[in-house]
Write a protein that holds these residues in place. Structure first.
Motif, short mmCIF file in Angstrom:
data_model
loop_
_atom_site.label_atom_id
_atom_site.label_comp_id
_atom_site.label_asym_id
_atom_site.label_seq_id
_atom_site.Cartn_x
_atom_site.Cartn_y
_atom_site.Cartn_z
N UNK A 26 -8.82 -11.09 -7.69
CA UNK A 26 -8.36 -9.71 -7.69
C UNK A 26 -9.36 -8.84 -6.93
N UNK A 27 -10.64 -9.07 -7.14
CA UNK A 27 -11.66 -8.30 -6.42
C UNK A 27 -11.57 -8.56 -4.92
N UNK A 28 -11.34 -9.80 -4.53
CA UNK A 28 -11.23 -10.12 -3.11
C UNK A 28 -10.03 -9.43 -2.48
N UNK A 29 -8.92 -9.41 -3.19
CA UNK A 29 -7.71 -8.76 -2.69
C UNK A 29 -7.95 -7.25 -2.58
N UNK A 31 -10.76 -5.63 -2.26
CA UNK A 31 -11.72 -5.37 -1.18
C UNK A 31 -11.04 -5.46 0.17
N UNK A 32 -10.19 -6.47 0.35
CA UNK A 32 -9.49 -6.63 1.62
C UNK A 32 -8.54 -5.46 1.87
N UNK A 33 -7.82 -5.04 0.84
CA UNK A 33 -6.90 -3.91 1.00
C UNK A 33 -7.66 -2.63 1.33
N UNK A 34 -8.75 -2.39 0.63
CA UNK A 34 -9.56 -1.21 0.90
C UNK A 34 -10.13 -1.24 2.32
N UNK A 35 -10.58 -2.42 2.74
CA UNK A 35 -11.12 -2.58 4.09
C UNK A 35 -10.08 -2.37 5.17
N UNK A 36 -8.82 -2.64 4.83
CA UNK A 36 -7.72 -2.45 5.78
C UNK A 36 -7.13 -1.05 5.72
N UNK A 37 -7.75 -0.16 4.93
CA UNK A 37 -7.26 1.21 4.82
C UNK A 37 -6.02 1.34 3.96
N UNK A 38 -5.80 0.38 3.08
CA UNK A 38 -4.60 0.37 2.23
C UNK A 38 -4.97 0.68 0.79
N UNK A 39 -5.63 1.79 0.57
CA UNK A 39 -6.10 2.16 -0.77
C UNK A 39 -4.96 2.48 -1.73
N UNK A 40 -3.79 2.82 -1.20
CA UNK A 40 -2.66 3.17 -2.06
C UNK A 40 -1.86 1.96 -2.53
N UNK A 44 -1.79 -6.02 -8.97
CA UNK A 44 -1.38 -6.37 -10.32
C UNK A 44 -1.75 -7.82 -10.57
N UNK A 45 -2.79 -8.08 -11.34
CA UNK A 45 -3.14 -9.47 -11.62
C UNK A 45 -2.04 -10.13 -12.44
N UNK A 46 -1.30 -10.99 -11.80
CA UNK A 46 -0.14 -11.63 -12.40
C UNK A 46 -0.61 -12.85 -13.18
#
Length: 59
Positions: A26-29, A31-40, A44-46
């Motif tokens: 979840x942390x890796x996902x 971090x990747x989203x934040x790094x890609x500018x996708x903070x919104x 959801x940890x399924x």
């Protein structure tokens, strides 16, 4: 896993749900989203659980 989450976010997903039970996934996902500018885009940890039904189900 993070790269795939970014691809989904760029494609318009509002939430991504990693199902891999790997420590730190979840942390890796996130971090990747934040790094890609996708903070919104939410994460959801399924957590899957299986239940064996041998009779009537009681909720």
């Amino acid at each position: 896993m993070g790269e795939m989450a970014v691809q989904r976010g760029e494609a318009g997903a509002e939430v991504v749900s990693p199902t891999a039970m790997i420590d730190g996934s979840v942390r890796a996902v996130r971090t990747a989203l934040d790094g890609g500018g996708l903070r919104d885009v939410g994460v959801n940890p399924n957590q899957r659980s299986t239940r064996r039904c041998t009779g009537p189900s009681r909720l």
